[in-house]
Design an enzyme around this catalytic site. Structure first.
Site, PDB file in Angstrom:
ATOM      1  N   ASN A 223     -20.080  11.664 -80.946  1.00 49.65           N
ATOM      2  CA  ASN A 223     -20.801  10.821 -81.840  1.00 49.65           C
ATOM      3  C   ASN A 223     -21.454   9.448 -80.422  1.00 49.65           C
ATOM      4  OD1 ASN A 223     -18.594   9.345 -80.636  1.00 49.65           O
ATOM      5  ND2 ASN A 223     -18.507   7.966 -82.663  1.00 49.65           N
TER       6      ASN A 223
ATOM      7  N   LYS B  28     -15.735  16.729 -69.671  1.00 46.46           N
ATOM      8  CA  LYS B  28     -16.251  16.957 -70.678  1.00 46.46           C
ATOM      9  C   LYS B  28     -16.744  16.911 -71.545  1.00 46.46           C
ATOM     10  CE  LYS B  28     -14.638  19.149 -73.411  1.00 46.46           C
ATOM     11  NZ  LYS B  28     -15.413  19.807 -74.827  1.00 46.46           N
TER      12      LYS B  28
ATOM     13  N   GLY C  29     -11.508  11.199 -79.534  1.00 48.06           N
ATOM     14  CA  GLY C  29     -11.792  11.525 -80.170  1.00 48.06           C
ATOM     15  C   GLY C  29     -10.948  11.049 -81.452  1.00 48.06           C
ATOM     16  N   SER C  30      -9.678  12.432 -81.810  1.00 45.75           N
ATOM     17  CA  SER C  30      -9.710  12.268 -83.236  1.00 45.75           C
ATOM     18  C   SER C  30      -7.866  11.992 -82.834  1.00 45.75           C
ATOM     19  CB  SER C  30      -9.853  13.505 -84.230  1.00 45.75           C
ATOM     20  OG  SER C  30      -8.979  13.829 -83.690  1.00 45.75           O
TER      21      SER C  30
ATOM     22  N   GLY D 172      -6.110  13.473 -79.624  1.00 42.17           N
ATOM     23  CA  GLY D 172      -5.417  12.672 -79.366  1.00 42.17           C
ATOM     24  C   GLY D 172      -3.606  12.600 -78.916  1.00 42.17           C
TER      25      GLY D 172
ATOM     26  N   GLU E   7      -8.469   7.096 -77.159  1.00 40.95           N
ATOM     27  CA  GLU E   7      -9.577   6.217 -77.908  1.00 40.95           C
ATOM     28  C   GLU E   7      -9.724   7.183 -79.062  1.00 40.95           C
ATOM     29  OE1 GLU E   7     -10.521   2.686 -77.631  1.00 40.95           O
ATOM     30  OE2 GLU E   7      -9.524   2.115 -75.676  1.00 40.95           O
TER      31      GLU E   7
ATOM     32  N   CYS F 274     -16.614   5.122 -84.189  1.00 37.00           N
ATOM     33  CA  CYS F 274     -15.115   4.759 -84.338  1.00 37.00           C
ATOM     34  C   CYS F 274     -14.933   3.221 -84.976  1.00 37.00           C
ATOM     35  CB  CYS F 274     -13.955   5.407 -83.402  1.00 37.00           C
ATOM     36  SG  CYS F 274     -14.538   4.176 -81.679  1.00 37.00           S
TER      37      CYS F 274
ATOM     38  N   GLU G 274      -9.130   7.864 -92.101  1.00 38.11           N
ATOM     39  CA  GLU G 274     -10.591   8.110 -91.561  1.00 38.11           C
ATOM     40  C   GLU G 274     -11.398   8.524 -92.182  1.00 38.11           C
ATOM     41  OE1 GLU G 274     -11.220   8.901 -86.933  1.00 38.11           O
ATOM     42  OE2 GLU G 274     -12.406   7.121 -87.225  1.00 38.11           O
TER      43      GLU G 274
ATOM     44  N   GLU H 285     -10.400   0.416 -72.557  1.00 40.65           N
ATOM     45  CA  GLU H 285     -11.691   0.531 -71.905  1.00 40.65           C
ATOM     46  C   GLU H 285     -12.874  -0.076 -71.706  1.00 40.65           C
ATOM     47  OE1 GLU H 285     -12.946   4.114 -74.527  1.00 40.65           O
ATOM     48  OE2 GLU H 285     -12.595   5.104 -72.124  1.00 40.65           O
TER      49      GLU H 285
HETATM   50  C1  UN1 Z   1     -17.647   4.274 -80.562  1.00 45.73           C
HETATM   51  O1  UN1 Z   1     -17.624   4.607 -81.738  1.00 45.73           O
HETATM   52  O2  UN1 Z   1     -16.330   5.404 -79.926  1.00 45.73           O
HETATM   53  O3  UN1 Z   1     -18.833  -0.906 -80.446  1.00 45.73           O
HETATM   54  C2  UN1 Z   1     -17.862   3.077 -79.839  1.00 45.73           C
HETATM   55  C3  UN1 Z   1     -20.225   0.102 -81.206  1.00 45.73           C
HETATM   56  C4  UN1 Z   1     -20.611   0.457 -79.679  1.00 45.73           C
HETATM   57  C5  UN1 Z   1     -19.144   1.740 -79.098  1.00 45.73           C
HETATM   58  C6  UN1 Z   1     -19.006   2.626 -80.125  1.00 45.73           C
HETATM   59  N1  UN1 Z   1     -20.589   0.179 -78.798  1.00 45.73           N
HETATM   60  O4  UN1 Z   1     -19.824   0.116 -81.771  1.00 45.73           O
END
Ligand code: UN1
Length: 489
Positions: A148, A171, A223-224, A228, A245, A279, A377, A456
């Site tokens: 994404n 990767k 990822g999910s 994770g 994350e 996310c 989710e 991060e």
């Molecule tokens: C994500 O969806 O993994 O804050 C990151 C945000 C973006 C980053 C999203 N700058 O929506």
């Protein structure tokens, strides 16, 4: 486009099976790549290991010069990279360009760290003794990212790693090999020494090889939550460092005293931008009693004006979902909503007549906060409206899910804003803005099942990808025992 691995400064096809990748809007082939075998991953790790010995010795300001160059190349190639993101992921032009901008920002921010990267000098408890701390690189970083954000999120992992003196094996998602190639070319053309940055393409298997490879010191995974946990468990067996994350179930709390027009606009952008596949996307709106109908009507009005379709048309606001599995997952949740007698105010179905994976932006409500729709989710354009009596109950509902990434509060009352900030248990809190749009100079990440406590971006990224070295220098010329000889003066 035939994509290849980039290992030790050389482009070379992986030796695993072929992966074909389709444009999610048209289902036309867009890129293909061979997945990477265990040997391919090992070769990348060996190259990264050899490069580490030289790269870590290069002064950080000189490493920064490469990052400035990478930033300049990303800037020059912004449109080209964004076009590939649109083709492979189905993002609109503005969102794809915004994502590349995020990587440019990160390159310049981290390049600057080459001349900062602060440690501490701290007074010692003993006379004639100097104490300080400095950052050291960790070694080889294995970065595994999702479809994404095929450029922005990898940039959060790769660029801080490099400035600190680590080398990287990346990767990316199997859905985005062409974007990954174009991104990697910026590292190649910036003249990074061979092996400092390596790309290995493929599905979950090479990712797993990377996690299990003992020479990889740190795994940074996006990822999910389900995957994770597998990554965490497997890395733990080797006491490997991990940053995760994972999922989110982000909420926007709207209070009676909010600017409702602004709230509705913020909600629609946060829920349906990137077709809900961030996310950080908002998937719950928790609404204070008394404004539910008014806010619902305004959300529906704005949603009805969204154009859905192939993002090559610049008037399109909402593109496709990434693949058929995503559509089926969303459909299963809608079925569930119907079974629970939740009203589907708009959307609720895939768009017929278009070749791609399109799902209409969907508003459901009222949803009981204990329903799976309000807890799990969905990762698609589905928004659940939830009623709350007031701020305290809204915060309780917000905190009742297992995730904790991003929450927003819309209010014009400063007391409510700060009560929200304090009571909300997510890693990111917005006031009077939706849940998306994090900036790279601040920490990014979440609590609870959203991760493992790491962050991060911002200064936090330096913590993720470095080891602290603590240094004591005694220049008294005698034995001075800490905690014992402290009052001899
Ligand atoms: C994500 O969806 O993994 O804050 C990151 C945000 C973006 C980053 C999203 N700058 O929506």
């Amino acid at each position: 486009m035939q994509a290849q691995n980039f290992v030790g400064g050389t482009w070379k096809s992986g030796s695993g099976e072929k992966i074909l990748n389709y444009n999610p809007a048209t289902r036309e082939p867009v890129s293909e790549a061979n997945s990477s075998s265990e040997q391919d991953v090992q070769e990348a790790v060996v190259k990264a290991g050899a490069a580490f010995e030289l790269w870590r010795k290069k002064p950080a300001p000189l490493r920064g010069e490469y990052l400035y160059q990478i930033g300049m190349l990303l800037k020059e190639r912004k449109q080209r990279i964004a076009r590939l993101i649109s083709l492979e992921v189905g993002k609109t032009k503005v969102e794809a360009e915004g994502e590349v901008q995020e990587a440019i920002d990160m390159a310049f921010y981290m390049a600057g760290e080459g001349r900062r990267m602060f440690g501490h000098t701290i007074p010692s408890e003993l006379p004639d003794k100097w104490t300080m701390s400095a950052r050291e690189p960790v070694g080889i970083i294995g970065a595994i990212s999702a479809f994404n954000f095929p450029v922005a999120v990898p940039s959060w992992k790769i660029l801080p790693s490099l400035i600190l003196g680590n080398t990287v094996v990346w990767k990316p998602s199997p859905e985005t090999p062409a974007t990954a190639t174009e991104f990697t070319r910026c590292f190649e053309d910036a003249g990074l020494p061979p092996g400092v940055f390596n790309l290995i393409l493929g599905d979950a298997q090479p990712g797993q090889f990377l996690v299990e490879e003992p020479r990889v010191a740190h795994i940074s995974f996006t990822g999910s939550t389900e995957t994770g946990k597998v990554v965490y468990e497997s890395a733990a067996k080797q006491l490997k460092r991990v940053s995760l994350e994972l999922g989110g179930k982000n909420a926007i709390i709207v209070l009676k005293d909010a600017n409702l027009e602004l709230a509705a606009e913020g909600i629609v952008w946060a829920a349906f931008g990137t077709s809900g596949q961030r996310c950080t996307a908002a998937s719950r709106v928790i609404i204070e009693e008394g404004i539910y109908d008014q806010l619902l009507q305004r959300i529906l009005q704005i949603t009805s004006q969204l154009n859905i379709g192939d993002v090559r048309d610049e008037n399109v606001d909402v593109g496709p979902l990434i693949n058929e599995n995503s559509i089926e997952k969303v459909e299963a949740y809608i079925k569930r909503a119907v079974e629970e007698n939740i009203k589907v105010h708009c959307g609720g179905k895939r768009l017929e007549g278009l070749p791609g994976h399109f799902f209409a932006p969907t508003v459901l409500g009222p949803v009981d906060p204990t329903s799976p729709l309000a807890k799990e989710e969905i990762f698609g354009p589905v928004l659940c409206l939830i009623k709350a009596q007031g701020l305290d109950e809204a915060i309780k509902i917000n905190n009742s899910v297992s995730y904790g990434l991003s929450t927003a509060v819309f209010t014009r009352n400063v007391n409510h804003a700060f009560t929200g900030i304090k009571g909300i248990d997510t890693g990111i809190v917005y006031v009077n803005h939706g849940t998306t749009g994090a900036e790279i100079q601040l920490p990014f990440g979440g609590t609870k099942d959203t991760g493992n406590g790491m962050r991060e971006a911002g200064q936090a990224a330096l913590d993720a990808f470095s080891e602290w070295k603590t240094i004591y220098i005694d220049y008294s010329d005698k034995l001075q025992r800490a905690q014992i000889d402290t009052d001899l003066l």
